[in-house]
Design a protein around this motif. Structure first.
Motif, PDB file in Angstrom:
ATOM      1  N   ASP A 320       0.831  -1.208   0.000  1.00  0.00           N
ATOM      2  CA  ASP A 320       0.000   0.000   0.000  1.00  0.00           C
ATOM      3  C   ASP A 320       0.860   1.249   0.000  1.00  0.00           C
ATOM      4  O   ASP A 320       0.635   2.197  -0.759  1.00  0.00           O
ATOM      5  CB  ASP A 320      -0.905   0.010   1.241  1.00  0.00           C
ATOM      6  CG  ASP A 320      -2.222  -0.713   1.018  1.00  0.00           C
ATOM      7  OD1 ASP A 320      -2.391  -1.310  -0.062  1.00  0.00           O
ATOM      8  OD2 ASP A 320      -3.071  -0.702   1.931  1.00  0.00           O
ATOM      9  N   MET A 321       1.861   1.250   0.859  1.00  0.00           N
ATOM     10  CA  MET A 321       2.681   2.447   1.017  1.00  0.00           C
ATOM     11  C   MET A 321       3.516   2.721  -0.223  1.00  0.00           C
ATOM     12  O   MET A 321       3.742   3.885  -0.582  1.00  0.00           O
ATOM     13  CB  MET A 321       3.575   2.297   2.240  1.00  0.00           C
ATOM     14  CG  MET A 321       4.158   3.602   2.735  1.00  0.00           C
ATOM     15  SD  MET A 321       4.742   3.483   4.428  1.00  0.00           S
ATOM     16  CE  MET A 321       5.211   5.206   4.710  1.00  0.00           C
ATOM     17  N   GLU A 322       3.967   1.666  -0.894  1.00  0.00           N
ATOM     18  CA  GLU A 322       4.743   1.863  -2.111  1.00  0.00           C
ATOM     19  C   GLU A 322       3.942   2.637  -3.148  1.00  0.00           C
ATOM     20  O   GLU A 322       4.431   3.604  -3.753  1.00  0.00           O
ATOM     21  CB  GLU A 322       5.178   0.520  -2.700  1.00  0.00           C
ATOM     22  CG  GLU A 322       5.975   0.665  -3.985  1.00  0.00           C
ATOM     23  CD  GLU A 322       6.154  -0.630  -4.741  1.00  0.00           C
ATOM     24  OE1 GLU A 322       6.915  -0.637  -5.726  1.00  0.00           O
ATOM     25  OE2 GLU A 322       5.515  -1.630  -4.373  1.00  0.00           O
ATOM     26  N   VAL A 323       2.689   2.238  -3.361  1.00  0.00           N
ATOM     27  CA  VAL A 323       1.848   2.914  -4.347  1.00  0.00           C
ATOM     28  C   VAL A 323       1.490   4.318  -3.872  1.00  0.00           C
ATOM     29  O   VAL A 323       1.506   5.282  -4.653  1.00  0.00           O
ATOM     30  CB  VAL A 323       0.577   2.087  -4.613  1.00  0.00           C
ATOM     31  CG1 VAL A 323      -0.369   2.834  -5.556  1.00  0.00           C
ATOM     32  CG2 VAL A 323       0.935   0.736  -5.206  1.00  0.00           C
ATOM     33  N   GLY A 324       1.168   4.462  -2.585  1.00  0.00           N
ATOM     34  CA  GLY A 324       0.809   5.777  -2.069  1.00  0.00           C
ATOM     35  C   GLY A 324       1.925   6.788  -2.196  1.00  0.00           C
ATOM     36  O   GLY A 324       1.704   7.938  -2.591  1.00  0.00           O
ATOM     37  N   VAL A 325       3.152   6.374  -1.890  1.00  0.00           N
ATOM     38  CA  VAL A 325       4.312   7.272  -2.018  1.00  0.00           C
ATOM     39  C   VAL A 325       4.575   7.594  -3.481  1.00  0.00           C
ATOM     40  O   VAL A 325       4.864   8.734  -3.841  1.00  0.00           O
ATOM     41  CB  VAL A 325       5.552   6.646  -1.354  1.00  0.00           C
ATOM     42  CG1 VAL A 325       6.799   7.445  -1.676  1.00  0.00           C
ATOM     43  CG2 VAL A 325       5.354   6.563   0.158  1.00  0.00           C
ATOM     44  N   SER A 326       4.458   6.591  -4.353  1.00  0.00           N
ATOM     45  CA  SER A 326       4.670   6.827  -5.780  1.00  0.00           C
ATOM     46  C   SER A 326       3.665   7.827  -6.334  1.00  0.00           C
ATOM     47  O   SER A 326       4.009   8.675  -7.166  1.00  0.00           O
ATOM     48  CB  SER A 326       4.574   5.507  -6.546  1.00  0.00           C
ATOM     49  OG  SER A 326       4.674   5.720  -7.931  1.00  0.00           O
ATOM     50  N   ASP A 327       2.414   7.764  -5.872  1.00  0.00           N
ATOM     51  CA  ASP A 327       1.381   8.681  -6.364  1.00  0.00           C
ATOM     52  C   ASP A 327       1.665  10.135  -5.987  1.00  0.00           C
ATOM     53  O   ASP A 327       1.113  11.057  -6.599  1.00  0.00           O
ATOM     54  CB  ASP A 327       0.008   8.273  -5.818  1.00  0.00           C
ATOM     55  CG  ASP A 327      -0.532   7.016  -6.490  1.00  0.00           C
ATOM     56  OD1 ASP A 327       0.014   6.645  -7.547  1.00  0.00           O
ATOM     57  OD2 ASP A 327      -1.480   6.411  -5.954  1.00  0.00           O
ATOM     58  N   LEU A 328       2.513  10.356  -4.993  1.00  0.00           N
ATOM     59  CA  LEU A 328       2.838  11.729  -4.587  1.00  0.00           C
ATOM     60  C   LEU A 328       3.608  12.481  -5.658  1.00  0.00           C
ATOM     61  O   LEU A 328       3.685  13.713  -5.618  1.00  0.00           O
ATOM     62  CB  LEU A 328       3.653  11.715  -3.292  1.00  0.00           C
ATOM     63  CG  LEU A 328       2.948  11.208  -2.039  1.00  0.00           C
ATOM     64  CD1 LEU A 328       3.899  11.218  -0.847  1.00  0.00           C
ATOM     65  CD2 LEU A 328       1.693  12.021  -1.728  1.00  0.00           C
ATOM     66  N   SER A 329       4.182  11.763  -6.610  1.00  0.00           N
ATOM     67  CA  SER A 329       4.934  12.445  -7.675  1.00  0.00           C
ATOM     68  C   SER A 329       4.011  13.263  -8.571  1.00  0.00           C
ATOM     69  O   SER A 329       4.480  14.096  -9.344  1.00  0.00           O
ATOM     70  CB  SER A 329       5.701  11.432  -8.519  1.00  0.00           C
ATOM     71  OG  SER A 329       4.827  10.479  -9.086  1.00  0.00           O
ATOM     72  N   GLY A 330       2.688  13.041  -8.474  1.00  0.00           N
ATOM     73  CA  GLY A 330       1.740  13.850  -9.225  1.00  0.00           C
ATOM     74  C   GLY A 330       1.291  15.096  -8.500  1.00  0.00           C
ATOM     75  O   GLY A 330       0.403  15.805  -8.969  1.00  0.00           O
ATOM     76  N   THR A 353      -7.210  17.782  -9.764  1.00  0.00           N
ATOM     77  CA  THR A 353      -7.934  16.523  -9.813  1.00  0.00           C
ATOM     78  C   THR A 353      -7.028  15.389  -9.391  1.00  0.00           C
ATOM     79  O   THR A 353      -5.815  15.572  -9.237  1.00  0.00           O
ATOM     80  CB  THR A 353      -8.461  16.240 -11.235  1.00  0.00           C
ATOM     81  OG1 THR A 353      -7.347  16.206 -12.139  1.00  0.00           O
ATOM     82  CG2 THR A 353      -9.434  17.320 -11.677  1.00  0.00           C
ATOM     83  N   ARG A 354      -7.622  14.198  -9.218  1.00  0.00           N
ATOM     84  CA  ARG A 354      -6.838  13.027  -8.856  1.00  0.00           C
ATOM     85  C   ARG A 354      -5.710  12.811  -9.861  1.00  0.00           C
ATOM     86  O   ARG A 354      -5.920  12.798 -11.056  1.00  0.00           O
ATOM     87  CB  ARG A 354      -7.741  11.797  -8.834  1.00  0.00           C
ATOM     88  CG  ARG A 354      -7.001  10.525  -8.480  1.00  0.00           C
ATOM     89  CD  ARG A 354      -7.836   9.286  -8.749  1.00  0.00           C
ATOM     90  NE  ARG A 354      -8.821   9.067  -7.696  1.00  0.00           N
ATOM     91  CZ  ARG A 354     -10.127   9.128  -7.876  1.00  0.00           C
ATOM     92  NH1 ARG A 354     -10.616   9.415  -9.069  1.00  0.00           N
ATOM     93  NH2 ARG A 354     -10.966   8.896  -6.886  1.00  0.00           N
ATOM     94  N   GLY A 355      -4.519  12.664  -9.372  1.00  0.00           N
ATOM     95  CA  GLY A 355      -3.372  12.461 -10.238  1.00  0.00           C
ATOM     96  C   GLY A 355      -2.673  13.737 -10.643  1.00  0.00           C
ATOM     97  O   GLY A 355      -1.578  13.695 -11.212  1.00  0.00           O
ATOM     98  N   SER A 356      -3.289  14.904 -10.361  1.00  0.00           N
ATOM     99  CA  SER A 356      -2.666  16.185 -10.722  1.00  0.00           C
ATOM    100  C   SER A 356      -3.133  17.255  -9.746  1.00  0.00           C
ATOM    101  O   SER A 356      -3.962  18.105 -10.081  1.00  0.00           O
ATOM    102  CB  SER A 356      -3.021  16.574 -12.161  1.00  0.00           C
ATOM    103  OG  SER A 356      -2.411  17.788 -12.523  1.00  0.00           O
ATOM    104  N   LEU A 357      -2.605  17.204  -8.545  1.00  0.00           N
ATOM    105  CA  LEU A 357      -2.997  18.137  -7.489  1.00  0.00           C
ATOM    106  C   LEU A 357      -1.941  19.221  -7.299  1.00  0.00           C
ATOM    107  O   LEU A 357      -0.748  18.976  -7.459  1.00  0.00           O
ATOM    108  CB  LEU A 357      -3.184  17.394  -6.165  1.00  0.00           C
ATOM    109  CG  LEU A 357      -4.423  16.507  -6.016  1.00  0.00           C
ATOM    110  CD1 LEU A 357      -4.378  15.771  -4.688  1.00  0.00           C
ATOM    111  CD2 LEU A 357      -5.708  17.333  -6.102  1.00  0.00           C
ATOM    112  N   VAL A 358      -2.413  20.416  -6.969  1.00  0.00           N
ATOM    113  CA  VAL A 358      -1.520  21.525  -6.626  1.00  0.00           C
ATOM    114  C   VAL A 358      -1.893  21.994  -5.222  1.00  0.00           C
ATOM    115  O   VAL A 358      -3.065  22.287  -4.946  1.00  0.00           O
ATOM    116  CB  VAL A 358      -1.643  22.693  -7.623  1.00  0.00           C
ATOM    117  CG1 VAL A 358      -0.778  23.868  -7.162  1.00  0.00           C
ATOM    118  CG2 VAL A 358      -1.215  22.240  -9.016  1.00  0.00           C
TER     119      VAL A 358
END
Length: 571
Positions: A320-330, A353-358
């Motif tokens: 879970d954490m691997e994917v969650g940390v990887s998603d932070l690159s967006g 939006t999901r995958g592209s947050l500011v």
């Protein structure tokens, strides 16, 4: 313990947090890494979260370096009209540096393997496999040439094709360098720029151009360089977009709402940690414009140090954490002006939006005016998240002897590549973060990951040192951020005191025991379980690395800890 004459003041941030995982949905069928792999198992292309992060980093590098190379090549041509050899050489040196960075980014094995996989899939129908969709979503008709019973014409593909593509960039620049040497009256060429066969080919290539003005002789070579850069960029972007699209397909799989819910739950936890860490780092750097410019140019490194085992339920937590940390690159950050100094108006806000947050970090007006112009103009601060895991408890001993540690090994290796890629981009930043000591630390990190040593916590130490050197955000985590995390954080504190603030070696263990028995980590345990005891037993601690063991009197068996906790609650 400290010499008062040599004490220096410095602030070191470390964020402690429990594993960013969806504990509520349990881990009976694994974590996100395994679940996503199952849902994309029918797809012939499958990439890990770490590879998706590498793809994003490579796309960002190409998008930054290609226009720089084009602009500097124009500067070289413009300088060739002047009579100043110095200015011409300076322009060429800048072009050489950016071209070197470009070639270094393209040499990622992920690009080569993805291009090969794409080509293999394009031949799938002729080999009896399912056809792949075109860009418009329709199935490609790869067998039209075979409708009359004729053999299908299958294009040949050389596995070294991609290697030649990026090598052409280096070769074209070498040709430009040789021509420049001739124009400036220097016939010799630095030996380490190219091999003997390359030197012969380059000399022959340059000799084919007729004489004329400097610009006339340089123009064809500059155009060739730009064409090679353009071709390499297009191929790299195509391959990396396939990697990202495959990940997006897995994230938005309409047949798996539970999977999407799990991923969102994990991401929200990781996002909270990220906002806290980056906000603290930006606020601390308000009087360090070179660091803020580094964040704007190269992004901010966020390093997660994780102590989960690869045995039992903690495998699912790590997935879970691997994917969650990887998603932070967006996620990206920008700094804006707050409407007032009221605390509510200074809170961060989200948009996108999901995958592209500011994330908008709000500062008071006077503070905002002190920021570099790039950030005041709305420039974004990108994020480079990396995760390194080393299990240290008794369950990790079982995994190493009778189980499987491949998940931990893969995560550490992939994130080491991400970390090296980030550090390579720092050479062109105002803070100049890519020093010789960082290169040595990266080499040590790579060696530690490649070794077969059990519970090799040196991986965590090297990664943490690199993070500190490049002004990164440090996050330490285990299952609950209470016991194993306390051992890691207190160790890091004492190492910093020893290495940066003259703590004597003879007092190291005393300081370490004191922090673990009397420091804020014990207060954290008190608030969590109602008693001042770590949830360790004497037998469990025998499997821990020695330096991660707390002092006597600060721990008890898990059963005794539960009994004491219930007794405290009854009171």
């Amino acid at each position: 313990m400290l010499s008062s004459a040599q004490i220096s003041s410095e602030c070191y941030d470390v964020i402690t947090v429990g594993a960013a995982a969806n504990h509520h949905m349990s881990f009976k069928h694994g974590g996100l890494t395994r679940l996503i792999s199952k849902h994309t198992g029918s797809s012939p292309l499958s990439f890990s979260p770490g590879e998706a992060s590498r793809a994003r980093a490579l796309l960002a590098s190409v998008a930054q370096l290609q226009p720089l190379i084009f602009g500097l090549s124009e500067e070289v041509l413009a300088s060739s009209l002047e009579l100043s050899p110095t200015r011409l050489q300076q322009a060429l040196n800048r072009l050489a540096y950016q071209t070197e960075q470009f070639v270094h980014a393209l040499k990622d094995e992920l690009v080569r393997s993805t291009l090969l996989a794409i080509h293999t899939l394009s031949l799938a129908p002729s080999r009896g496999h399912a056809p792949i969709p075109n860009r418009n979503g329709t199935l490609g008709n790869h067998t039209s040439a075979n409708q009359e019973g004729l053999p299908a014409v299958v294009p040949e593909y050389d596995e070294e094709d991609w290697d030649r593509t990026w090598a052409n960039v280096a070769m074209s620049f070498n040709c430009l360098t040789v021509m420049m040497d001739r124009l400036l009256g220097r016939e010799e060429l630095t030996p380490d720029l190219m091999s003997s066969p390359q030197q012969e080919a380059t000399s022959s290539y340059v000799s084919s151009y007729p004489g004329g003005s400097r610009q006339d002789q340089l123009l064809p070579l500059v155009l060739t360089l730009r064409e090679c850069v353009r071709e390499a960029s297009q191929k790299a972007k195509a391959a990396m977009n396939v990697v990202l699209l495959q990940g997006a397909l897995a994230a938005s799989h309409h047949h798996a709402p539970a999977l999407t819910h799990r991923r969102d739950a994990v991401f929200s936890q990781a996002l909270g940690v990220l906002v806290c860490g980056v906000a603290l780092k930006v606020y601390e750097s308000l009087d360090k414009p070179e660091v803020l410019l580094q964040f704007h140019t190269a992004g901010v490194l966020v390093q997660f140090e994780v102590l989960l085992s690869t045995y039992g339920e903690e495998v699912g937590m790590l997935e879970d954490m691997e994917v969650g940390v990887s998603d932070l690159s967006g996620v990206a950050f920008c700094v804006t002006t707050a409407t007032s100094d009221h605390p509510d108006h200074l809170l961060p806000t989200l948009r996108g939006t999901r995958g592209s947050l500011v994330v908008e970090l709000r500062l008071p007006g006077e503070t905002f005016c002190s920021l570099p112009q790039e950030l005041q103009a709305g420039g974004l601060i990108r994020v480079c998240p990396v995760l390194f895991n080393i299990g240290i408890n008794q369950n990790q001993s079982l995994a190493e002897r009778f189980g499987d540690c491949s998940l931990q090994d893969r995560i550490n290796q992939e994130n080491c590549e991400l970390l090296k890629s980030y550090c390579s981009t720092l050479r062109d930043t105002p803070s100049g973060g890519a020093g010789q000591d960082i290169e040595q630390l990266l080499s040590s990190l790579q060696s530690s990951i490649g070794s077969k040593k059990r519970k090799n916590v040196e991986v965590l130490w090297s990664a943490a040192s690199v993070c500190r050197r490049v002004n990164g955000v440090r996050v330490t985590s285990c299952k609950s951020a209470k016991d194993r995390t306390a051992m890691s954080v207190t160790l890091e504190q004492c190492v910093l005191l020893r290495d940066e603030h003259t703590l004597r070696h003879t007092h190291f263990n005393t300081a370490l025991d004191t922090m673990r028995s009397e420091g804020c980590r014990m207060e954290n345990v008190q608030k969590n379980v109602g008693m001042r005891r770590y949830a360790f037993s004497r037998v469990q601690l025998l499997t821990f690395p020695r330096i991660y063991r707390p002092p006597l009197g600060t721990y008890s068996s898990s059963r005794h800890a539960d009994t004491e906790r219930h007794r405290q609650r009854d009171k």
